[in-house]
Design an enzyme around this catalytic site. Structure first.
Site, short mmCIF file in Angstrom:
data_model
loop_
_atom_site.label_atom_id
_atom_site.label_comp_id
_atom_site.label_asym_id
_atom_site.label_seq_id
_atom_site.Cartn_x
_atom_site.Cartn_y
_atom_site.Cartn_z
N THR A 28 0.82 -1.21 0.00
CA THR A 28 0.00 0.00 0.00
C THR A 28 0.85 1.26 0.00
O THR A 28 0.60 2.19 -0.77
CB THR A 28 -0.92 0.01 1.23
OG1 THR A 28 -1.74 -1.16 1.20
CG2 THR A 28 -1.81 1.25 1.25
N VAL A 29 1.87 1.30 0.86
CA VAL A 29 2.71 2.49 0.96
C VAL A 29 3.70 2.56 -0.20
O VAL A 29 3.86 3.60 -0.84
CB VAL A 29 3.46 2.53 2.30
CG1 VAL A 29 4.41 3.72 2.36
CG2 VAL A 29 2.47 2.60 3.47
N LYS A 119 8.17 1.93 12.16
CA LYS A 119 8.30 2.36 13.57
C LYS A 119 8.79 1.24 14.48
O LYS A 119 9.56 1.47 15.41
CB LYS A 119 6.97 2.91 14.10
CG LYS A 119 5.83 1.91 14.27
CD LYS A 119 4.90 1.93 13.10
CE LYS A 119 3.71 1.02 13.24
NZ LYS A 119 2.85 1.08 12.03
N GLU A 143 10.51 10.05 9.30
CA GLU A 143 9.34 10.88 9.63
C GLU A 143 8.06 10.06 9.63
O GLU A 143 7.21 10.20 10.51
CB GLU A 143 9.22 12.03 8.64
CG GLU A 143 8.04 12.97 8.90
CD GLU A 143 8.20 13.76 10.20
OE1 GLU A 143 7.42 13.50 11.14
OE2 GLU A 143 9.09 14.62 10.27
N VAL A 146 6.23 7.73 12.76
CA VAL A 146 5.48 8.14 13.95
C VAL A 146 4.01 8.44 13.64
O VAL A 146 3.13 7.89 14.26
CB VAL A 146 6.14 9.35 14.62
CG1 VAL A 146 5.29 9.87 15.78
CG2 VAL A 146 7.52 8.98 15.13
N ILE A 150 1.73 13.58 9.33
CA ILE A 150 1.85 14.64 10.33
C ILE A 150 3.33 14.87 10.62
O ILE A 150 4.03 13.97 11.08
CB ILE A 150 1.13 14.26 11.63
CG1 ILE A 150 -0.33 13.90 11.35
CG2 ILE A 150 1.20 15.39 12.64
CD1 ILE A 150 -1.06 13.31 12.54
N ASP A 215 1.65 -0.73 18.92
CA ASP A 215 1.97 0.21 17.86
C ASP A 215 2.26 1.59 18.44
O ASP A 215 3.25 2.24 18.09
CB ASP A 215 0.79 0.28 16.87
CG ASP A 215 0.98 1.35 15.81
OD1 ASP A 215 1.69 1.10 14.83
OD2 ASP A 215 0.41 2.46 15.97
N LYS A 219 5.92 4.13 18.76
CA LYS A 219 5.97 5.55 18.43
C LYS A 219 6.36 6.39 19.65
O LYS A 219 7.08 7.39 19.53
CB LYS A 219 4.62 5.99 17.87
CG LYS A 219 4.29 5.28 16.56
CD LYS A 219 2.85 5.49 16.12
CE LYS A 219 2.56 4.74 14.83
NZ LYS A 219 1.16 4.87 14.40
#
Length: 445
Positions: A28-29, A119, A143, A146, A150, A215, A219
């Site tokens: 997906t990413v 993460k 980046e 987390v 954002i 999860d 983070k």
């Protein structure tokens, strides 16, 4: 051993030079990263000072059709792709820890800058990864690890580098926020809202990592490390999930003017002797409805930072999903690529403070205790005496009739977690206490 970065400066390839990119993972990413990289190619070239050129995509099975990528770019050998001389940046969006650790370390040791959204990997092995990046004089960006799109890591690492951060507190898991928000707005129970989150695609088939707080704990480890210049791993983070939260807990919170959120809370605490330590924890928390985090609904994320000079800051937006995560990944790719073209290196890990990690029992917090007690004169005095004898003052006491018993909701002032926990255990042994319905922490005064 002297690191490479102490002896050399990366002069850069020069303006106009191409920057080779290896993409590890095409889910997906990964597919969104390539889509954006292709769609924004012209603009990215201007921002970087040279074009990004995809050199290959490592996948587990090249026989499967992969829309959006030329078949000749696919490979099952990530290590061979990483080792190519024309690869400058490795983007890791595979997930997991063990295999991802191997390929990321191989990339860093081969002198490639790395951008990762992983993460769990960063929270578990940040020291090893940072040391490898430092030794090879390359960048390590994360980046997206987390809160997806954002921007939190960058502000903590750069924008707030001249300030003293006091605390970082956030909603950093969209699945649990969706569930708790839905319970709050509809009055439904946990199981029904988990099923709804699964139906809508917010929750995985196995939601354990989300609903049990793992999860968010990964983070929290990253946030605490950045904020307090101290190495914090996931093993240092106290973790408690939301699976025990009931509709009754939500209703009690409403009556008290609060809502319940799963919060990652990272703060610097000072004991009575003036010694400082880092506390990092994840657990369901009652927060006042007028707090900025209380209005973060559905699957959105938000991170609330308090700093000495900057004051209170909040970063809010989509904390998950293919496109938002890819946005953060590509932002990191631009940063790493600029350094490849123009020279230099982004700020590395800063752990100079090296503060101790506080035992969770030594962390100040507050309790919201919901219990059923015998409905007779003198019970309140007995309970208040138990708290007082342990040095815990009570902020509020609310009593309701519940059949033959009374429902008592006690909210404490701030006290050490160990003292509060021991007091609750003592309550269970009191004959006048019939049942402890729930114990939920509150955001401290």
């Amino acid at each position: 051993m002297t690191s490479t970065s102490e002896n050399s400066f990366n002069p850069g390839k020069g303006p106009g030079s191409p920057v080779g990119v290896a993409l590890l993972g095409y889910g997906t990413v990964g597919s969104e990263v390539l889509r954006l990289m292709t769609e924004y190619a012209g603009e990215l070239e201007h921002r970087i000072g040279g074009p990004l050129v995809l050199k290959g995509v490592a996948v587990s099975d090249t026989s499967k059709p992969r829309a959006g990528v030329a078949p000749e770019l696919l490979t099952e050998d990530a290590f061979a792709l990483i080792a190519r001389d024309d690869v400058d940046i490795v983007v890791e969006v595979i997930g997991g820890i063990d295999y991802a650790r191997q390929v990321v370390l191989a990339a860093l040791k081969a002198g490639k800058s790395v951008v990762t959204a992983n993460k769990a990997l960063v929270a578990a092995h940040s020291a090893e990864l940072d040391d490898a990046a430092e030794a090879s004089n390359v960048d390590l960006y994360y980046e997206a690890a987390v809160a997806a799109a954002i921007p939190v890591v960058g502000p903590l690492r750069r924008s707030l580098a001249g300030d003293q951060i006091q605390s970082v507190m956030g909603i950093v898991n969209g699945t649990t926020n969706f569930i708790l928000d839905a319970m709050d707005s509809t009055g439904a129970n946990y199981d029904d809202m988990l099923a709804e989150a699964t139906r809508l695609g917010y929750a995985e088939a196995d939601p354990t990592a989300d609903v049990e707080g793992h999860d968010a704990a990964s983070k929290a480890a990253i946030l605490a490390s950045l904020a307090f210049h101290t190495r914090v791993t996931i093993d240092d983070v106290y973790c408690e999930g939301i699976s025990s939260i009931t509709a009754g807990d939500i209703d009690a919170a409403k009556q008290a003017g609060h809502t319940i959120k799963l919060l990652a809370i990272c703060e610097k605490i000072t004991d009575k002797d003036g010694n400082q330590a880092i506390s990092a924890r994840v657990h369901p928390t009652l927060i006042p409805r007028d707090h900025p985090l209380a209005s973060v609904n559905k699957s959105f994320n938000a991170v609330f930072v308090e700093a000495e000079a900057a004051g209170r800051l909040m970063f809010y937006g989509n904390g998950a999903g293919g496109a938002p995560t890819a946005s953060a990944v590509l932002g990191d790719v631009v940063g790493a690529a600029r350094n490849k073209v123009h020279g230099g290196r982004a700020p590395g890990a800063s752990t100079y403070a090296n503060l101790p990690i506080a035992d969770f029992g030594d962390t100040p917090t507050r309790y919201h205790v919901d219990m059923e007690v015998v409905d007779r004169v003198g019970v309140l005095a007995e309970l208040a005496s138990l708290f007082s004898d342990r040095g815990i003052s009570l902020r509020t006491i609310r009593q309701e009739e519940v059949g033959e018993h009374a429902r008592l909701i006690v909210v404490t002032h701030s006290a050490l977690e160990s003292d509060l926990h021991a007091t609750v255990e003592a309550l269970k042994d009191m004959p006048v206490v019939k049942e402890i319905n729930s114990v939920i922490r509150l955001e401290r005064d």
